[in-house]
Design a protein around this motif. Sequence first.
Motif, mmCIF file in Angstrom:
data_model
loop_
_atom_site.group_PDB
_atom_site.id
_atom_site.type_symbol
_atom_site.label_atom_id
_atom_site.label_comp_id
_atom_site.label_asym_id
_atom_site.label_seq_id
_atom_site.Cartn_x
_atom_site.Cartn_y
_atom_site.Cartn_z
ATOM 1 N N VAL A 148 0.760 -1.285 0.095
ATOM 2 C CA VAL A 148 0.025 -0.072 0.133
ATOM 3 C C VAL A 148 0.889 1.274 0.034
ATOM 4 O O VAL A 148 1.816 1.163 0.736
ATOM 5 N N GLN A 149 0.601 2.025 -1.039
ATOM 6 C CA GLN A 149 1.339 3.454 -0.754
ATOM 7 C C GLN A 149 0.101 4.534 -0.839
ATOM 8 O O GLN A 149 -0.850 4.511 -1.484
ATOM 9 N N ALA A 188 -3.966 9.622 -3.099
ATOM 10 C CA ALA A 188 -4.851 8.290 -3.503
ATOM 11 C C ALA A 188 -3.987 7.063 -2.820
ATOM 12 O O ALA A 188 -2.748 7.137 -2.902
ATOM 13 N N THR A 199 -2.766 3.293 -3.387
ATOM 14 C CA THR A 199 -2.644 2.332 -4.324
ATOM 15 C C THR A 199 -2.163 1.008 -3.641
ATOM 16 O O THR A 199 -1.577 1.056 -2.739
ATOM 17 N N GLY A 200 -2.232 -0.134 -4.463
ATOM 18 C CA GLY A 200 -1.859 -1.416 -3.941
ATOM 19 C C GLY A 200 -3.087 -2.219 -3.512
ATOM 20 O O GLY A 200 -4.071 -1.919 -3.933
ATOM 21 N N SER A 201 -2.852 -3.280 -2.874
ATOM 22 C CA SER A 201 -3.901 -4.250 -2.275
ATOM 23 C C SER A 201 -4.676 -3.484 -1.012
ATOM 24 O O SER A 201 -4.246 -3.316 -0.121
ATOM 25 N N ASN A 259 -10.420 4.986 -3.841
ATOM 26 C CA ASN A 259 -9.826 5.206 -2.897
ATOM 27 C C ASN A 259 -8.739 6.297 -2.858
ATOM 28 O O ASN A 259 -7.599 6.599 -2.709
#
Length: 121
Positions: free
Chosen positions: A2-3, A23, A25-27, A76
């Motif tokens: 996650v970032q 934002a 991002t990632g899972s 997100n």
Amino acid sequence: QVQLVESGGGLVQAGGSLDLSCAATGSILRVYTWGWYRQAPGQQRELVAQITRGLVRDYQDSVKGRFTIDRDNAMNIVYLRMNTLRPEDTALYYCSAELQATDTEGYRTYWGQGTQVTVSS
């Protein structure tokens, strides 16, 4: 992994406006609470605004009526609309997200790297 990636900072004159976005991002399974914090030189990091998944918003007294926080659950992303900016709003602004990455993990808080907001008088 996650970032959180912030964007939208910059230099503006007093009385002007800026829009920040962040934002994740990632899972990501779901984001519970988003927050915007700021830290001025020599000062502690302070909460500016936060918004829960149920759209309950909370603001620091000094920004009430000037800043608006909002979120897009599908993308997100969290936003911070800043109006009537003052020199004392100058700081490095960070977003935070309390989120659950997968259904086998609990929630934890992630932080962005910060975006500079400078308000000239």
